[in-house]
Structures are given as structure tokens and as C-alpha cells.
Scaffold this motif. Structure first.
Motif, PDB file in Angstrom:
ATOM      1  N   ILE A  63      11.012  14.961   4.703  1.00 41.94           N
ATOM      2  CA  ILE A  63      11.707  16.232   4.470  1.00 41.94           C
ATOM      3  C   ILE A  63      11.602  17.130   5.697  1.00 41.94           C
ATOM      4  O   ILE A  63      12.575  17.773   6.098  1.00 41.94           O
ATOM      5  N   TYR A  64      10.438  17.166   6.337  1.00 41.41           N
ATOM      6  CA  TYR A  64      10.267  17.979   7.543  1.00 41.41           C
ATOM      7  C   TYR A  64      11.184  17.498   8.671  1.00 41.41           C
ATOM      8  O   TYR A  64      11.861  18.297   9.320  1.00 41.41           O
ATOM      9  N   ILE A  65      11.203  16.197   8.908  1.00 44.96           N
ATOM     10  CA  ILE A  65      12.073  15.657   9.961  1.00 44.96           C
ATOM     11  C   ILE A  65      13.538  15.889   9.608  1.00 44.96           C
ATOM     12  O   ILE A  65      14.349  16.237  10.476  1.00 44.96           O
ATOM     13  N   GLY A  66      13.899  15.729   8.344  1.00 43.90           N
ATOM     14  CA  GLY A  66      15.275  16.008   7.915  1.00 43.90           C
ATOM     15  C   GLY A  66      15.648  17.459   8.148  1.00 43.90           C
ATOM     16  O   GLY A  66      16.764  17.761   8.574  1.00 43.90           O
ATOM     17  N   TRP A  67      14.731  18.374   7.875  1.00 43.87           N
ATOM     18  CA  TRP A  67      14.989  19.805   8.106  1.00 43.87           C
ATOM     19  C   TRP A  67      15.197  20.085   9.597  1.00 43.87           C
ATOM     20  O   TRP A  67      16.082  20.853   9.972  1.00 43.87           O
ATOM     21  N   GLN A  68      14.386  19.449  10.433  1.00 43.38           N
ATOM     22  CA  GLN A  68      14.540  19.639  11.875  1.00 43.38           C
ATOM     23  C   GLN A  68      15.901  19.140  12.349  1.00 43.38           C
ATOM     24  O   GLN A  68      16.578  19.806  13.139  1.00 43.38           O
ATOM     25  N   ILE A  94       2.682  11.976   1.417  1.00 45.99           N
ATOM     26  CA  ILE A  94       2.650  12.304   2.846  1.00 45.99           C
ATOM     27  C   ILE A  94       3.959  11.879   3.516  1.00 45.99           C
ATOM     28  O   ILE A  94       4.551  12.629   4.305  1.00 45.99           O
ATOM     29  N   LEU A  95       4.429  10.688   3.198  1.00 52.29           N
ATOM     30  CA  LEU A  95       5.693  10.218   3.779  1.00 52.29           C
ATOM     31  C   LEU A  95       6.876  11.055   3.310  1.00 52.29           C
ATOM     32  O   LEU A  95       7.808  11.305   4.082  1.00 52.29           O
ATOM     33  N   ALA A  96       6.858  11.504   2.070  1.00 52.39           N
ATOM     34  CA  ALA A  96       7.951  12.356   1.565  1.00 52.39           C
ATOM     35  C   ALA A  96       7.965  13.697   2.294  1.00 52.39           C
ATOM     36  O   ALA A  96       9.026  14.179   2.692  1.00 52.39           O
ATOM     37  N   ILE A 130      16.523  14.642   3.841  1.00 49.86           N
ATOM     38  CA  ILE A 130      16.013  15.624   2.882  1.00 49.86           C
ATOM     39  C   ILE A 130      16.243  15.151   1.453  1.00 49.86           C
ATOM     40  O   ILE A 130      15.362  15.246   0.607  1.00 49.86           O
ATOM     41  N   ALA A 131      17.426  14.637   1.187  1.00 48.81           N
ATOM     42  CA  ALA A 131      17.743  14.192  -0.168  1.00 48.81           C
ATOM     43  C   ALA A 131      16.957  12.941  -0.549  1.00 48.81           C
ATOM     44  O   ALA A 131      16.720  12.681  -1.725  1.00 48.81           O
ATOM     45  N   PHE A 169       0.824  -1.203   0.000  1.00 46.07           N
ATOM     46  CA  PHE A 169       0.000   0.000   0.000  1.00 46.07           C
ATOM     47  C   PHE A 169       0.864   1.261   0.000  1.00 46.07           C
ATOM     48  O   PHE A 169       0.613   2.202  -0.751  1.00 46.07           O
ATOM     49  N   LEU A 170       1.880   1.289   0.846  1.00 52.98           N
ATOM     50  CA  LEU A 170       2.748   2.466   0.919  1.00 52.98           C
ATOM     51  C   LEU A 170       3.519   2.702  -0.376  1.00 52.98           C
ATOM     52  O   LEU A 170       3.772   3.838  -0.759  1.00 52.98           O
ATOM     53  N   ARG A 171       3.909   1.632  -1.038  1.00 57.78           N
ATOM     54  CA  ARG A 171       4.689   1.779  -2.268  1.00 57.78           C
ATOM     55  C   ARG A 171       3.845   2.136  -3.483  1.00 57.78           C
ATOM     56  O   ARG A 171       4.329   2.780  -4.402  1.00 57.78           O
ATOM     57  N   GLU A 172       2.609   1.719  -3.491  1.00 60.75           N
ATOM     58  CA  GLU A 172       1.767   1.922  -4.672  1.00 60.75           C
ATOM     59  C   GLU A 172       0.814   3.112  -4.560  1.00 60.75           C
ATOM     60  O   GLU A 172       0.335   3.608  -5.566  1.00 60.75           O
TER      61      GLU A 172
END
Length: 110
Positions: free
Chosen positions: A21-26, A15-17, A95-96, A5-8
Motif C-alpha cells: 500500500i505504501y509503494i502504491g501510494w508513492q 507487513i507485505l500488505a 493499493i487495491a 511461510f509468506l502465505r500462512e
């Protein structure tokens, strides 16, 4: 089934991306403040707190011995590892979006 489900599902992927990115920024901004901030970062206070904690000594004697004999004498090295590797590189990796598992594992174990 859930992994499929998550992959397709494109909404779940988006939402996961955004979350990644938000957690990476933090993580990146926290590490940036530790490395380039006016006070800098010193982990020796935390390490001394662990050594002085009797509960840690009783419940985790191996961890206590490691902190006391390895980490505390080399607190400058551990401060560098936490600030650069533990926060800046993990943040950049999240982030990347590349090498998602190694930054996660490094963040968990640093």
C-alpha cells in the motif's frame, strides 16, 4: 518453503500488505503530480538524453534505435503512457491489492 511461510504467516502478510500500500501510494502520488501538476510531464528530455548518450548507442544499439525512431517522435504518447499507465494505474493496482502481478509487470516494463 519461503512462499508457504509468506502465505500462512499473518504477520508477514500484514507487513507485505502495508509495504504494498505504501509503494502504491508513492506511485499514485508521483503519477498524480505528473498528470495534474502545474508543469505537466514531458518525457522528451529523457528520450533526447538517451539518444545523445554515446554509451547507450554503443552498448544497446537496438534500444537506441527504438528510442530515436519510435519513442522520440511520439514523445507525447510515451509521456501519457508513463504518467497514466506507468504510475497512476500501477499505484491504484497496488493499493487495491487486486491484479498485483499485472501492475508490477507493467511498472517494470514501462
Amino acid at each position: 518453503m519461503f512462499i508457504k511461510f509468506l502465505r500462512e504467516n499473518t504477520v508477514a502478510s500484514a507487513i507485505l500488505a502495508v509495504l504494498r500500500i505504501y509503494i502504491g501510494w508513492q506511485w499514485l502520488t508521483s503519477g498524480w503530480d505528473k498528470v495534474f501538476g502545474p508543469e505537466g510531464f514531458d518525457a522528451s528530455g529523457y528520450l533526447q538524453g538517451v539518444v545523445g548518450n554515446e554509451e547507450v548507442m554503443e552498448q544497446y544499439p537496438t534500444y537506441h534505435a527504438f528510442i530515436e525512431n519510435v519513442a522520440l517522435p511520439n514523445s507525447d504518447l510515451f509521456s501519457f503512457i508513463v504518467a497514466w499507465g506507468g504510475e497512476i494505474f500501477v499505484g491504484l493496482g497496488l493499493i487495491a491489492g487486486m491484479l498485483g502481478h499485472p501492475p508490477f509487470l507493467y511498472g517494470v516494463y514501462s
